[in-house]
Design an enzyme around this catalytic site. Structure first.
Site, PDB file in Angstrom:
ATOM      1  N   ARG A 115       0.755  -1.179  -0.356  1.00  0.00           N
ATOM      2  CA  ARG A 115      -0.055  -0.028   0.321  1.00  0.00           C
ATOM      3  C   ARG A 115       0.968   1.635   0.295  1.00  0.00           C
ATOM      4  O   ARG A 115       0.456   1.973  -0.489  1.00  0.00           O
ATOM      5  CB  ARG A 115      -0.933   0.066   1.437  1.00  0.00           C
ATOM      6  CG  ARG A 115      -1.818   1.403   1.297  1.00  0.00           C
ATOM      7  CD  ARG A 115      -2.915   1.505   2.017  1.00  0.00           C
ATOM      8  NE  ARG A 115      -2.905   2.261   2.274  1.00  0.00           N
ATOM      9  CZ  ARG A 115      -4.777   2.691   3.582  1.00  0.00           C
ATOM     10  NH1 ARG A 115      -5.154   1.909   3.926  1.00  0.00           N
ATOM     11  NH2 ARG A 115      -5.013   3.881   2.997  1.00  0.00           N
ATOM     12  N   ASN A 163     -11.130  -5.375  -1.278  1.00  0.00           N
ATOM     13  CA  ASN A 163     -10.948  -4.381  -1.916  1.00  0.00           C
ATOM     14  C   ASN A 163      -9.485  -4.696  -3.282  1.00  0.00           C
ATOM     15  O   ASN A 163      -8.405  -5.592  -2.930  1.00  0.00           O
ATOM     16  CB  ASN A 163     -10.583  -2.839  -1.301  1.00  0.00           C
ATOM     17  CG  ASN A 163     -11.428  -2.323  -0.469  1.00  0.00           C
ATOM     18  OD1 ASN A 163     -12.302  -2.330  -0.591  1.00  0.00           O
ATOM     19  ND2 ASN A 163     -10.552  -1.930   1.019  1.00  0.00           N
ATOM     20  N   CYS A 166     -19.189  -3.483   2.200  1.00  0.00           N
ATOM     21  CA  CYS A 166     -18.491  -2.125   2.041  1.00  0.00           C
ATOM     22  C   CYS A 166     -19.998  -1.893   3.089  1.00  0.00           C
ATOM     23  O   CYS A 166     -20.298  -1.668   3.252  1.00  0.00           O
ATOM     24  CB  CYS A 166     -18.235  -1.175   0.451  1.00  0.00           C
ATOM     25  SG  CYS A 166     -17.436   0.251   1.500  1.00  0.00           S
ATOM     26  N   ASP A 167     -18.754  -1.151   4.511  1.00  0.00           N
ATOM     27  CA  ASP A 167     -19.297  -0.600   5.596  1.00  0.00           C
ATOM     28  C   ASP A 167     -19.879   1.429   5.515  1.00  0.00           C
ATOM     29  O   ASP A 167     -20.452   1.363   5.761  1.00  0.00           O
ATOM     30  CB  ASP A 167     -18.739  -0.517   6.737  1.00  0.00           C
ATOM     31  CG  ASP A 167     -17.387   0.228   6.310  1.00  0.00           C
ATOM     32  OD1 ASP A 167     -16.943   0.244   4.940  1.00  0.00           O
ATOM     33  OD2 ASP A 167     -16.707  -0.003   7.725  1.00  0.00           O
ATOM     34  N   HIS A 185     -17.335   2.649  -3.330  1.00  0.00           N
ATOM     35  CA  HIS A 185     -16.136   3.419  -3.080  1.00  0.00           C
ATOM     36  C   HIS A 185     -16.660   4.709  -3.799  1.00  0.00           C
ATOM     37  O   HIS A 185     -16.184   5.109  -4.165  1.00  0.00           O
ATOM     38  CB  HIS A 185     -15.194   3.271  -2.951  1.00  0.00           C
ATOM     39  CG  HIS A 185     -14.544   2.939  -2.190  1.00  0.00           C
ATOM     40  ND1 HIS A 185     -12.834   1.943  -1.518  1.00  0.00           N
ATOM     41  CD2 HIS A 185     -15.637   2.027  -1.072  1.00  0.00           C
ATOM     42  CE1 HIS A 185     -13.480   1.813  -0.970  1.00  0.00           C
ATOM     43  NE2 HIS A 185     -14.211   1.827  -0.145  1.00  0.00           N
ATOM     44  N   TYR A 199     -15.718   9.098  -0.255  1.00  0.00           N
ATOM     45  CA  TYR A 199     -15.072   8.839  -1.432  1.00  0.00           C
ATOM     46  C   TYR A 199     -14.974   9.237  -2.189  1.00  0.00           C
ATOM     47  O   TYR A 199     -13.642   9.743  -3.001  1.00  0.00           O
ATOM     48  CB  TYR A 199     -15.060   7.010  -1.525  1.00  0.00           C
ATOM     49  CG  TYR A 199     -14.129   6.514  -0.417  1.00  0.00           C
ATOM     50  CD1 TYR A 199     -12.044   6.026  -0.382  1.00  0.00           C
ATOM     51  CD2 TYR A 199     -15.178   5.423   0.202  1.00  0.00           C
ATOM     52  CE1 TYR A 199     -11.682   5.721   0.794  1.00  0.00           C
ATOM     53  CE2 TYR A 199     -14.222   4.751   1.255  1.00  0.00           C
ATOM     54  CZ  TYR A 199     -13.040   4.494   1.637  1.00  0.00           C
ATOM     55  OH  TYR A 199     -12.649   3.940   2.155  1.00  0.00           O
TER      56      TYR A 199
END
Length: 453
Positions: A96, A150, A171-172, A201, A250
């Site tokens: 990441r 993801n 997804c939350d 997102h 997002y």
């Protein structure tokens, strides 16, 4: 019932286990199998879960906690599973940090699921996710797969050819947005219907039905109500009224791209670098003091949640996250609700990542979208929602093309498809930049070596 968690050594696994501990109903999950390739991480999270179970046993005597088992053997983890929860991170947080840094060095927004970083993450994750899907189909074909890996929509779409509708992405963010909007209106979140649609997102709340009325217009009219929750502060009342909807958090990366890029470039370390240091310290400290595992995890989690999307909140001058913004009811509750609805044929309404099946006319039937669904023993079925506006459809179709080019590239090692994915993304403004991004990622990420020129 048995739940297998892939990525079982992940930091957020205790959230899932805590939700399971709170489930007192008949037919609840009684066995949890943790699978991970990293034995030390498994041991640390296993210690947290055992201490969670001990605390729950004191609070609710007579209720047995789900038995936890750990393994590094994938087939062993899958055999006999009723549900498989996938939350893997290929390349770890080290990957990441590369996703973020490469983009920022080239003057492009670096975020783990949005834009260049999300494409790089997808390119290295999709081959692993597909291999896992193939093993599930072979070893546990009866299992329902809940994907939180993801980029969730992209990964779910890549797994569907092997698992069909038995894989569902979660997804939350959408449920959290709906809950906060309902509370701002004084509406019970559990009784509302959320007209929400888009991709993972990349979605918008376009209506909030309660008592037979759409309450969203009254929310948009109230500056005080909008200022009472995170998305209202993040986007600002004027912009939300112009849109006539409330975007997923997002979308701040799209609507305020220039400001967010400047804010991220100005900080000492990226989000990935922060989390890498924080979580490395947690796992190391837990290895030294396993008897304090739960306490260490709780302390680390509180710091993690309070700093979530901090750069975007600084751009919007939204202030610190308040308790309502960080309240429980995240992805672990979505996963629990989904499992119970399927296992016990308890009808539920949830926003999930599933095949479109003609609901959104701008996308084909097989495109995975994030949309309200009715869930029962037969799985998840999307329900009718209002159609996307021209603006929403344009952005959604552009990003769906990026997702599909990424899936194509990951499946066949096509450099051309990978280049298209970068070049077509709305947050990457030139083919030259796209080529530089692909080359830099291919140099620095071993998994992307096949895409080197």
């Amino acid at each position: 019932m048995r739940l297998t968690i892939l990525g079982g050594g992940g930091f957020r696994v205790p959230l899932v286990y805590q939700a399971l501990l709170g489930d007192r109903g008949d037919g609840r999950i009684t066995s949890v199998m943790l699978y991970d390739t990293d034995r030390s991480r498994l041991s640390a999270i296993g210690a947290v879960l055992r201490q969670q179970a001990a605390s729950a046993g004191t609070a609710a005597p007579g209720v047995d906690a789900p038995v936890v088992t750990e393994t590094t053997d994938l087939d062993e983890a899958l055999r006999g599973a009723d549900f498989v929860f996938s939350a893997i991170r290929v390349g770890g947080l080290e990957g990441r940090t590369v996703d973020e840094r490469v983009a920022l060095d080239l003057g492009v927004l670096g975020q783990e699921t949005v834009g260049a970083g999300g494409i790089a993450y997808g390119l290295r994750t999709l081959p692993v996710a597909v291999r896992i899907a193939q093993r599930i189909a072979a070893v546990a074909p009866q299992a329902w797969v809940i994907n939180f890996t993801n980029p969730a929509g992209m990964v779910t779409e890549a797994m569907i050819p092997h698992l069909g509708d038995r894989v569902i992405g979660i997804c939350d963010s959408p449920s959290g947005l709906g809950r906060r909007a309902a509370l701002a209106l004084g509406v019970d979140p559990s009784t509302a219907f959320y007209d929400y649609a888009g991709l993972n997102h990349l979605g918008w709340l376009r209506g909030l039905q309660s008592g037979g009325l759409d309450r969203l217009p009254s929310l948009l009219e109230s500056g005080d109500a909008l200022a009472s929750f995170e998305e209202g502060r993040l986007f600002g009342a004027d912009w939300l009224r112009s849109l006539g909807s409330i975007p997923n958090e997002y979308l701040h990366y799209y609507y305020f791209a220039r400001e967010t890029l400047a804010a991220v470039q100005a900080v000492r370390q990226t989000r990935g670098t922060f989390l890498l240091g924080q979580q490395s310290a947690f796992y190391a400290e837990t290895a030294r003091h396993p008897e304090q595992a739960l306490e260490l995890w709780q302390k680390t989690r509180a710091e993690r949640e309070s700093t979530y999307m901090v750069e975007s909140r600084e751009v919007a001058e939204a202030g610190e996250r308040d308790e309502r913004d960080m309240a429980a009811g995240g992805y672990e509750q979505v996963a629990l609700s989904l499992m119970r609805a399927i296992a016990h044929n308890e009808r539920a309404s949830l926003i999930l990542n599933v095949r479109n099946r003609g609901v959104l006319r701008h996308l084909d039937d097989d495109a995975v979208v994030e949309i309200p669904c009715t869930v029962d023993a037969n799985g998840a079925r999307p329900v009718t929602v209002s159609q996307l506006t021209d603006h929403q459809a344009g952005l959604v179709c552009a990003v769906k093309a990026v997702e599909r080019s990424t899936i194509e590239a990951a499946a066949g090692g096509s450099r051309g498809a990978a280049l298209r994915a970068f070049a077509w993304h709305p947050l990457i403004d030139s083919v030259t930049a796209a080529r530089k991004l692909l080359d830099a990622y291919a140099r620095e990420l071993p998994e992307l070596a096949p895409f080197r020129p």
